[in-house]
Scaffold this active site. Sequence first.
Site, PDB file in Angstrom:
ATOM      1  N   ARG A  95       0.863  -1.174   0.000  1.00 35.53           N
ATOM      2  CA  ARG A  95       0.000   0.000   0.000  1.00 35.53           C
ATOM      3  C   ARG A  95       0.907   1.234   0.000  1.00 35.53           C
ATOM      4  O   ARG A  95       1.759   1.386   0.882  1.00 35.53           O
ATOM      5  CB  ARG A  95      -0.863   0.000   1.254  1.00 35.53           C
ATOM      6  CG  ARG A  95      -1.780   1.186   1.315  1.00 35.53           C
ATOM      7  CD  ARG A  95      -2.571   1.133   2.571  1.00 35.53           C
ATOM      8  NE  ARG A  95      -3.504   2.236   2.642  1.00 35.53           N
ATOM      9  CZ  ARG A  95      -4.272   2.471   3.686  1.00 35.53           C
ATOM     10  NH1 ARG A  95      -4.224   1.670   4.721  1.00 35.53           N
ATOM     11  NH2 ARG A  95      -5.095   3.479   3.684  1.00 35.53           N
ATOM     12  N   HIS A 183      -7.771   6.562   1.002  1.00 38.11           N
ATOM     13  CA  HIS A 183      -8.603   5.379   1.309  1.00 38.11           C
ATOM     14  C   HIS A 183      -9.120   4.710   0.024  1.00 38.11           C
ATOM     15  O   HIS A 183     -10.151   4.042   0.036  1.00 38.11           O
ATOM     16  CB  HIS A 183      -9.813   5.738   2.213  1.00 38.11           C
ATOM     17  CG  HIS A 183      -9.420   6.081   3.620  1.00 38.11           C
ATOM     18  ND1 HIS A 183     -10.014   7.101   4.316  1.00 38.11           N
ATOM     19  CD2 HIS A 183      -8.506   5.536   4.456  1.00 38.11           C
ATOM     20  CE1 HIS A 183      -9.483   7.180   5.530  1.00 38.11           C
ATOM     21  NE2 HIS A 183      -8.561   6.241   5.637  1.00 38.11           N
ATOM     22  N   ARG A 243      -6.860  13.631  14.171  1.00 33.35           N
ATOM     23  CA  ARG A 243      -6.752  14.705  13.165  1.00 33.35           C
ATOM     24  C   ARG A 243      -8.063  15.486  13.136  1.00 33.35           C
ATOM     25  O   ARG A 243      -9.131  14.892  13.289  1.00 33.35           O
ATOM     26  CB  ARG A 243      -6.484  14.101  11.780  1.00 33.35           C
ATOM     27  CG  ARG A 243      -5.098  13.543  11.605  1.00 33.35           C
ATOM     28  CD  ARG A 243      -4.971  12.715  10.332  1.00 33.35           C
ATOM     29  NE  ARG A 243      -5.110  11.296  10.580  1.00 33.35           N
ATOM     30  CZ  ARG A 243      -5.215  10.354   9.640  1.00 33.35           C
ATOM     31  NH1 ARG A 243      -5.206  10.684   8.368  1.00 33.35           N
ATOM     32  NH2 ARG A 243      -5.342   9.086   9.970  1.00 33.35           N
ATOM     33  N   MET A 287     -12.677   5.244  19.449  1.00 30.09           N
ATOM     34  CA  MET A 287     -14.126   5.400  19.587  1.00 30.09           C
ATOM     35  C   MET A 287     -14.711   4.469  20.648  1.00 30.09           C
ATOM     36  O   MET A 287     -15.643   4.833  21.370  1.00 30.09           O
ATOM     37  CB  MET A 287     -14.788   5.161  18.217  1.00 30.09           C
ATOM     38  CG  MET A 287     -16.274   5.360  18.208  1.00 30.09           C
ATOM     39  SD  MET A 287     -16.790   7.003  18.802  1.00 30.09           S
ATOM     40  CE  MET A 287     -16.670   7.979  17.321  1.00 30.09           C
TER      41      MET A 287
END
Length: 400
Positions: A95, A183, A243, A287
């Site tokens: 990637r 993404h 961010r 989260m």
Amino acid sequence: MKMADTVLTLNAGSSSLKFALFDAHGGEDAGALLRGLVEEIPTRPRFSASSADCAPLAEDEWPDAANDFPAIIDRLIGWIEAHRGDNRLIAVGHRVVHGGPAHAKPERVTPALLGELDRLTRLAPLHEPQNIAPIRALAESRPELPQVACFDTAFHRTMPAVATRFALPRNFETEGVRRYGFHGLSYEYIAGHLALTAPGLASGRVIVAHLGNGASLCALKAGKSIDTTMGFSTLDGLVMGSRPGTLDPGVILHLLKERGMTADEVENLLYRRSGLLGISGGISSDMRVLLGSDDPRAAEAIELFTYRIAREVGALASSLGGLDGFVFTAGIGEHSAMVRALVCARLGWLGVELDKDANERGDGLISAVQSPAEVRVIATDEERMMASHVLRTVRAGHPA
Ligand code: AMP
């Protein structure tokens, strides 16, 4: 164990390296044979791997390979070859966060491409060097092994010019200052999954929400990206783990001129100290932790996270000229019924209506039967997407 050709995918981050191994003849939707992670690369590298059904296969500490990518890659490949005895590794995919304006598809790594990736580091100075390190290490230790660079920006090359422009003097655009989007491997996987499982929806107007530690939205028209919330860098758009997402550029000027912060301090603030972590008063960028906290600042962080998603959905629905479907994916999108419910509660005006029970189950179609827009949860698989790209690129016989 039967003999098989395999493909390895590597996803190098700032302090970790994710890997997955696929059967080269397993077909486009076959799962990984094994997956794993090397964590804490700069200080105390720790390696772990698990099988396709998530059973632990191995764990080890590699302290003498700290900060030494070639040594880590060497050990990793050594472990895979020893573990998969009869298997033959035929190619490796990486990637690569930034492909710049020129790269619209995955490419076989050549000395020329490596040189170009070095030049692209000026566009992604925090991420690109980490992506390139394992490519270079393998090019030196296994020059015969084909490598393929899979760019996270490539999927967004279908965006119309108007969606890629900043309203700056034109010479900046010529220098590469434009919106790229990220993404892309995740969105490409979701677009492919939709084409197979919901072809009617796939041919329409769909917004995909990749909500992980990094987060962005992509507007898909007939399966192609026409707009996205991340831009020149991975800072833009939604609130993320650490961010801030979209920020008035006047804030940056203020920090530099009035607060006297250095560029490095601002960079650290924007990449590591903001987002959910910052707005929760330092409770967490995670989260799960925020959802489990009864501190009002955690609730405010979740409120801002979901508010800003809904606000950006409005913008992308405008780019699409309407909305036929919405897809949640990545860590938060796949696993948090609460976040999905909070986002969808703000999207009724776009025809989004959840089925409460289906949302709690959180797999496949989760909208109510009468909902004008379909809502789905789809587990993304960037590694699977990379493995498919590697095989297609290698088989297409791109020149080495
Ligand atoms: P990713 O970057 O895709 O691995 O996603 C990481 C994010 O997903 C973190 O913020 C996690 O807290 C979040 N996450 C993972 N599992 C859950 C869960 N069950 N409920 C809520 N958030 C989750």
